[in-house]
Design a protein around this motif. Structure first.
Motif: not given
Length: 357
Positions: A207-216
């Motif tokens: 899902n969209l909310q499963d991607v965390d660019f802060k921690n890659d």
């Protein structure tokens, strides 16, 4: 919007499908599936149901005591009348048989082993429950599996594959028309698979909310429902960022609002669609290799092992519960590393030659 996550929805659908399959099996099978439910996935139970159906079809077709019966008429106590020789005959039957549509079905070693494994679980359950007096399945040996060559992409083939996804030069005119609309998505998806080694089911469930660019990192659901974070590198980050800029402009169909990867119908991309997508690009780059999403996973595991030499790290990142599974797949690479180590330890320094000062 559905209140169930993708994985919860798939589990619900599988459970409903399993109930329908059980209706076509002998009544006592329902107890078996209830008994194994706490320690198996819904997909595994569905596979067991199909395997048991094939076994009961064999009984009513080939074993005299069962001939003239329907599958649902079979009684549990009749399972005590079977011997190891009957199950070995079943294994022979599996090699070439006709299904209920009169289509020829060929089972290779892996398929025969899986069906025998199902029978072993089935007999073990009822024997342990003391509902059967005998366990002939325990006396039957698993078929020997011949080692298959591990198929994966070479380093140059990975680069060629991503280049083709990006440019689409070798696609047919019809494929190029679709490629113009999907190349950003396709590049992000294949870069993610090649850059993290996640399973195709884990990928389409994002899902969209499963991607965390802060921690890659991305949050995925492993087999058995375990939730873990898998980290990605700069190339994956760039491809995902580019795709998400495009994704924001798409209005998804109802119920698919959270899905990361969308089809041209603006619905969550399916496993089959990803399989077809990988096949389309891969057969241009390497037509002699049958490349699937799982082969991209093997490619990532190979590259990670070559870079780190840490088989336990590879097992952890790929989500293997047993490191022996990982060792089996990367045994050839381990052998290369062992051979390269033969001169790593020096026992004595070489004496200087006379010509050296």
């Amino acid at each position: 919007m559905s209140t169930l996550s993708y994985h919860e929805q798939k589990d619900r659908d599988n459970t409903i499908h399993l109930r329908e399959l059980i209706k076509g099996l002998p009544p006592f099978c329902a107890r078996f599936f209830r008994g194994i439910e706490p320690r198996t996935s819904s997909r595994t139970r569905i596979a067991y149901a199909y395997d048991l159906k094939v076994f009961f079809e064999f009984l009513v077709q080939e074993i005299p005591e069962f001939q003239g019966m329907t599958i649902t008429d079979i009684r549990l106590e009749q399972m005590d009348h079977l011997h190891a020789a009957d199950l070995e005959e079943f294994m022979e039957y599996l090699k070439y048989r006709c299904n209920d549509k009169n289509q020829e079905v060929i089972n290779k070693e892996q398929g025969i082993m899986r069906k025998l494994s199902t029978l072993k679980s089935f007999y073990h359950y009822f024997f342990r429950q003391e509902e059967l007096k005998t366990n002939p399945a325990a006396l039957v040996q698993m078929p020997k599996l011949h080692e298959k060559e591990i198929i994966r992409l070479d380093i140059d083939e990975v680069a060629l594959l991503l280049d083709e996804v990006e440019q689409g030069d070798c696609l047919t005119p019809k494929q190029k028309a679709y490629h113009a609309k999907t190349k950003v998505r396709d590049l992000a998806l294949l870069t993610l698979l090649l850059g993290t080694g996640i399973r195709v089911s884990e990928c389409v469930g994002l899902n969209l909310q499963d991607v965390d660019f802060k921690n890659d990192g991305i949050r995925i659901h492993r087999k058995g429902g375990k939730e873990v974070t898998v980290y990605f590198g700069q190339e994956v980050e760039e491809a995902l960022t580019h795709y998400l800029e495009e994704r924001e402009k798409i209005i998804p169909e109802s119920g698919h609002e959270d899905a990361l990867f969308l089809s041209l119908q603006n619905k969550r991309l399916s496993v089959r669609s990803v399989e077809n997508l990988v096949k389309k690009y891969a057969r241009i780059v390497t037509p002699l290799k049958k490349i699937t999403p799982h082969k991209l996973r093997s490619t990532y595991g190979t590259n990670l092992y070559r870079e780190t030499g840490d088989i336990y790290l590879v097992a952890d990142v790929l989500g293997h519960s047993d490191v022996n599974t990982t060792k089996k797949h990367y045994a050839a690479l381990e052998d290369q590393r062992r051979r390269s180590a033969r001169n790593a330890v020096r026992l004595r320094e070489k004496p200087l030659s006379n010509s050296e000062p």
